[in-house]
Design a protein around this motif. Sequence first.
Motif, PDB file in Angstrom:
ATOM      1  N   ALA A  57       0.830  -1.211   0.000  1.00  0.00           N
ATOM      2  CA  ALA A  57       0.000   0.000   0.000  1.00  0.00           C
ATOM      3  C   ALA A  57       0.859   1.253   0.000  1.00  0.00           C
ATOM      4  CB  ALA A  57      -0.933  -0.004   1.206  1.00  0.00           C
ATOM      5  N   LYS A  58       1.983   1.189   0.702  1.00  0.00           N
ATOM      6  CA  LYS A  58       2.886   2.339   0.755  1.00  0.00           C
ATOM      7  C   LYS A  58       3.630   2.508  -0.570  1.00  0.00           C
ATOM      8  CE  LYS A  58       6.885   4.087   3.391  1.00  0.00           C
ATOM      9  NZ  LYS A  58       6.297   5.388   3.767  1.00  0.00           N
ATOM     10  N   TYR A  62      -1.011   3.701  -2.602  1.00  0.00           N
ATOM     11  CA  TYR A  62      -2.395   3.622  -2.129  1.00  0.00           C
ATOM     12  C   TYR A  62      -2.627   4.543  -0.930  1.00  0.00           C
ATOM     13  CZ  TYR A  62      -2.593  -0.693  -4.940  1.00  0.00           C
ATOM     14  OH  TYR A  62      -2.542  -1.612  -5.965  1.00  0.00           O
ATOM     15  N   TYR A  63      -1.652   4.618  -0.049  1.00  0.00           N
ATOM     16  CA  TYR A  63      -1.802   5.501   1.112  1.00  0.00           C
ATOM     17  C   TYR A  63      -1.807   6.969   0.681  1.00  0.00           C
ATOM     18  CZ  TYR A  63      -1.019   1.594   4.336  1.00  0.00           C
ATOM     19  OH  TYR A  63      -1.121   0.422   5.043  1.00  0.00           O
ATOM     20  N   GLU A  64      -0.912   7.305  -0.221  1.00  0.00           N
ATOM     21  CA  GLU A  64      -0.850   8.691  -0.696  1.00  0.00           C
ATOM     22  C   GLU A  64      -2.147   9.066  -1.406  1.00  0.00           C
ATOM     23  OE1 GLU A  64       2.122  11.464  -3.414  1.00  0.00           O
ATOM     24  OE2 GLU A  64       2.882   9.622  -2.496  1.00  0.00           O
ATOM     25  N   ASP A  65      -2.681   8.141  -2.187  1.00  0.00           N
ATOM     26  CA  ASP A  65      -3.956   8.397  -2.864  1.00  0.00           C
ATOM     27  C   ASP A  65      -5.078   8.634  -1.857  1.00  0.00           C
ATOM     28  OD1 ASP A  65      -2.697   8.046  -5.283  1.00  0.00           O
ATOM     29  OD2 ASP A  65      -3.406   5.990  -5.583  1.00  0.00           O
ATOM     30  N   PHE A 244      -7.250   4.791   6.049  1.00  0.00           N
ATOM     31  CA  PHE A 244      -6.133   3.876   6.259  1.00  0.00           C
ATOM     32  C   PHE A 244      -6.529   2.448   5.908  1.00  0.00           C
ATOM     33  CE2 PHE A 244      -4.010   0.799   9.060  1.00  0.00           C
ATOM     34  CZ  PHE A 244      -2.693   0.975   8.656  1.00  0.00           C
ATOM     35  N   MET A 245      -7.707   2.032   6.348  1.00  0.00           N
ATOM     36  CA  MET A 245      -8.143   0.670   6.112  1.00  0.00           C
ATOM     37  C   MET A 245      -8.447   0.414   4.634  1.00  0.00           C
ATOM     38  SD  MET A 245      -7.890  -1.394   8.537  1.00  0.00           S
ATOM     39  CE  MET A 245      -8.806  -2.631   7.640  1.00  0.00           C
ATOM     40  N   ASP A 246      -9.005   1.393   3.944  1.00  0.00           N
ATOM     41  CA  ASP A 246      -9.295   1.219   2.516  1.00  0.00           C
ATOM     42  C   ASP A 246      -7.998   0.982   1.737  1.00  0.00           C
ATOM     43  OD1 ASP A 246     -11.971   1.550   2.974  1.00  0.00           O
ATOM     44  OD2 ASP A 246     -12.072   3.610   2.233  1.00  0.00           O
ATOM     45  N   ALA A 247      -6.975   1.788   2.049  1.00  0.00           N
ATOM     46  CA  ALA A 247      -5.697   1.658   1.354  1.00  0.00           C
ATOM     47  C   ALA A 247      -4.989   0.366   1.747  1.00  0.00           C
ATOM     48  CB  ALA A 247      -4.814   2.862   1.662  1.00  0.00           C
ATOM     49  N   THR A 248      -5.057   0.018   3.027  1.00  0.00           N
ATOM     50  CA  THR A 248      -4.420  -1.211   3.504  1.00  0.00           C
ATOM     51  C   THR A 248      -5.076  -2.439   2.885  1.00  0.00           C
ATOM     52  OG1 THR A 248      -3.804  -0.166   5.598  1.00  0.00           O
ATOM     53  CG2 THR A 248      -3.829  -2.568   5.554  1.00  0.00           C
ATOM     54  N   THR A 249      -6.393  -2.405   2.773  1.00  0.00           N
ATOM     55  CA  THR A 249      -7.122  -3.498   2.127  1.00  0.00           C
ATOM     56  C   THR A 249      -6.649  -3.677   0.694  1.00  0.00           C
ATOM     57  OG1 THR A 249      -9.083  -3.154   3.511  1.00  0.00           O
ATOM     58  CG2 THR A 249      -9.402  -4.344   1.431  1.00  0.00           C
ATOM     59  N   GLU A 325     -16.159  -5.608  22.523  1.00  0.00           N
ATOM     60  CA  GLU A 325     -15.182  -4.703  23.138  1.00  0.00           C
ATOM     61  C   GLU A 325     -13.779  -4.919  22.583  1.00  0.00           C
ATOM     62  OE1 GLU A 325     -15.267  -4.775  27.398  1.00  0.00           O
ATOM     63  OE2 GLU A 325     -17.471  -4.716  27.489  1.00  0.00           O
ATOM     64  N   CYS A 326     -13.586  -6.039  21.916  1.00  0.00           N
ATOM     65  CA  CYS A 326     -12.253  -6.403  21.430  1.00  0.00           C
ATOM     66  C   CYS A 326     -11.993  -5.986  19.986  1.00  0.00           C
ATOM     67  CB  CYS A 326     -12.055  -7.914  21.535  1.00  0.00           C
ATOM     68  SG  CYS A 326     -12.196  -8.594  23.201  1.00  0.00           S
ATOM     69  N   TYR A 327     -13.041  -5.973  19.168  1.00  0.00           N
ATOM     70  CA  TYR A 327     -12.820  -5.708  17.748  1.00  0.00           C
ATOM     71  C   TYR A 327     -14.033  -5.033  17.127  1.00  0.00           C
ATOM     72  CZ  TYR A 327     -16.029  -9.210  15.809  1.00  0.00           C
ATOM     73  OH  TYR A 327     -17.144  -9.909  15.416  1.00  0.00           O
ATOM     74  N   THR A 328     -13.804  -4.514  15.907  1.00  0.00           N
ATOM     75  CA  THR A 328     -14.897  -3.954  15.109  1.00  0.00           C
ATOM     76  C   THR A 328     -14.647  -4.256  13.646  1.00  0.00           C
ATOM     77  OG1 THR A 328     -16.079  -1.957  14.454  1.00  0.00           O
ATOM     78  CG2 THR A 328     -13.747  -1.700  14.961  1.00  0.00           C
ATOM     79  N   ASN A 329     -15.730  -4.528  12.923  1.00  0.00           N
ATOM     80  CA  ASN A 329     -15.657  -4.715  11.466  1.00  0.00           C
ATOM     81  C   ASN A 329     -16.160  -3.480  10.712  1.00  0.00           C
ATOM     82  OD1 ASN A 329     -14.611  -7.368  11.205  1.00  0.00           O
ATOM     83  ND2 ASN A 329     -16.634  -8.270  11.565  1.00  0.00           N
ATOM     84  N   GLU A 330     -16.377  -2.389  11.413  1.00  0.00           N
ATOM     85  CA  GLU A 330     -17.027  -1.239  10.772  1.00  0.00           C
ATOM     86  C   GLU A 330     -16.206  -0.609   9.650  1.00  0.00           C
ATOM     87  OE1 GLU A 330     -17.131   2.521  13.168  1.00  0.00           O
ATOM     88  OE2 GLU A 330     -16.324   1.230  14.766  1.00  0.00           O
ATOM     89  N   PHE A 331     -14.894  -0.884   9.637  1.00  0.00           N
ATOM     90  CA  PHE A 331     -14.043  -0.286   8.600  1.00  0.00           C
ATOM     91  C   PHE A 331     -13.705  -1.267   7.483  1.00  0.00           C
ATOM     92  CE2 PHE A 331     -13.196   1.873  12.663  1.00  0.00           C
ATOM     93  CZ  PHE A 331     -13.658   3.135  12.327  1.00  0.00           C
TER      94      PHE A 331
END
Length: 335
Positions: A57-58, A62-65, A244-249, A325-331
Amino acid sequence: MKKRLISIGLVAALLLSMTACGNKKTEEENASKSELKDVTVILDYVPNTNHTGLYAAKDLGYYEDAGLNVTIIEPTDGVTATLVAAGKGDFGISYQEDVTYALASKDPLPIKAIATIIQHNTSGFASIASKHIQTPKAFENKVYAGWGAPSEEAVIHAVMNAAGADFSKLTMVTADGADYSTLDNKIDLMWMFWAWDGIAATRQGLDLNYIELRSLDKRLDYYTPVIIANTDTIENDPELVQAFMDATTKGYEYAIDNPAASAEILHKYADTYDLEMLKESQEYLAKKYSEDSEVWGLMKDSVWDGYTDFMVENGLIDKSIPAAECYTNEFIKKK
């Protein structure tokens, strides 16, 4: 002479114009970079193929975009979860186990997992094939080398007990590093991750038996590693987390589709590794990142609850922590 002076004047003017345009372009590029949001990602260990999607991604922009200037660093003065909780990094690489520990402590850390990098736990117990150690029952009267964590002992004790083996007959020693050659003489067993240690060991010519942890107890099929963020960042700057998550994905999807090319990208940032070893490791993980999942990064309550139950049952934590409390899938953007 007059014509020559005019020509010289035109060339000079052209050069000045080109220089001005070049300076303007550089200024625009610098201004564009200055508009990017600085983001720090703290790894859990030295760069390896678990992290390839981040580097892809870096490197691929993708991150810069996404408007981000991402810096990836190794942990130095503390564990990643603690550093992210303290605001020393925006995101970090950790493990389901460490997140649960952090939330179950007397002073819970403000962190939460936002993606799993690999869908299933690919770690397991390795031994030289000629020693015929194919079940935890065969761990009796053997020497195991590990890192000395309480959870490590609890897992081995549990799987041996389930197999009707006597844990007291296993000798446990702390290993200084991944010296696979010791499996052939001083050591009988190691706990390793196949994508890295297993492939490295076989490339050294070792013939191994490998018992995947998840085959011994389905609750041990926990997420390792995971990406974490500070809960304050999640709650107060969800746009940053989403970008961040979109680019990392995209980075991990690239690694899934292009294992050899993504290994070459990782090699740019970790050139001390053998490139062919990276390619073999990447080829293996390309099939594991999203195994049995519709999209990369998605997590389930059942996985979090299962390992939490195991930790409580074996005295590793005092209370259960709800999966929410441990995780989220919202992103995670589902297809």
